[in-house]
Design a protein around this motif. Structure first.
Motif, PDB file in Angstrom:
ATOM      1  N   VAL A   1       1.906   1.730  -3.537  1.00 58.12           N
ATOM      2  CA  VAL A   1       0.776   2.217  -4.338  1.00 58.12           C
ATOM      3  C   VAL A   1       0.615   3.720  -4.121  1.00 58.12           C
TER       4      VAL A   1
ATOM      5  N   ASN B   1       3.950  -7.936  -5.683  1.00 52.79           N
ATOM      6  CA  ASN B   1       2.791  -8.764  -6.030  1.00 52.79           C
ATOM      7  C   ASN B   1       3.208 -10.165  -6.437  1.00 52.79           C
TER       8      ASN B   1
ATOM      9  N   THR C   1       8.533   2.723  -8.447  1.00 50.93           N
ATOM     10  CA  THR C   1       7.472   2.144  -7.625  1.00 50.93           C
ATOM     11  C   THR C   1       6.677   1.092  -8.396  1.00 50.93           C
TER      12      THR C   1
ATOM     13  N   HIS D   1       0.828  -1.213   0.000  1.00 50.65           N
ATOM     14  CA  HIS D   1       0.000   0.000   0.000  1.00 50.65           C
ATOM     15  C   HIS D   1       0.866   1.268   0.000  1.00 50.65           C
TER      16      HIS D   1
ATOM     17  N   LEU E   1       6.128  -2.603  -7.195  1.00 52.12           N
ATOM     18  CA  LEU E   1       4.783  -3.166  -7.032  1.00 52.12           C
ATOM     19  C   LEU E   1       4.652  -4.513  -7.728  1.00 52.12           C
TER      20      LEU E   1
ATOM     21  N   HIS F   1       3.314   5.495  -5.916  1.00 53.90           N
ATOM     22  CA  HIS F   1       3.053   5.426  -7.360  1.00 53.90           C
ATOM     23  C   HIS F   1       2.032   6.495  -7.761  1.00 53.90           C
TER      24      HIS F   1
END
Length: 117
Positions: A9, A59, A51, A6, A55, A12
């Motif tokens: 995110v 993931n 970022t 998070h 990410l 980003h």
């Protein structure tokens, strides 16, 4: 690990805000033919790249599904944006077409992120 995801995110989103905000601040200048790529645009695009890669890695590490085609398209658009902004960053005036293309690709990248499921 989800907290870290998070955080990236959020970073980003800050990157895309910087890129798009830099573009929007120069819209009036674009109409006058004096638009230029401000440092916030370059830094925002670089933030998005770093970022975004983080990410995808986070993931993948958690075995979440990642649409590699979507990520590839977004990465290709971002590389074009980065290339244009980096090469033209020191110019006092940037051609309206090139400047508009960066804005168009930025908005396209946002809509791909949101609408491509």
């Amino acid at each position: 690990m989800d907290v870290l995801l998070h955080i990236f995110v959020g970073l980003h989103i800050i990157g895309i805000a910087s890129l798009l905000g830099g573009f929007l601040t120069q819209m009036k200048a674009m109409g006058a033919g004096t638009a230029r790529f401000v440092p916030a645009m370059l830094h925002g695009a670089l933030t998005m790249l770093v970022t975004g890669v983080a990410l995808v890695g986070l993931n993948e590490a958690q075995d979440y599904s990642v649409d590699h085609v979507k990520i590839g398209v977004k990465l290709a658009l971002l590389i074009v944006i980065l290339g244009l902004v980096y090469v033209k960053r020191d110019e006092e005036k940037v051609d309206k077409g090139v400047f508009g293309l960066v804005g168009l690709l930025t908005v396209a990248n946002i809509f791909i992120a949101v609408l491509w499921t």
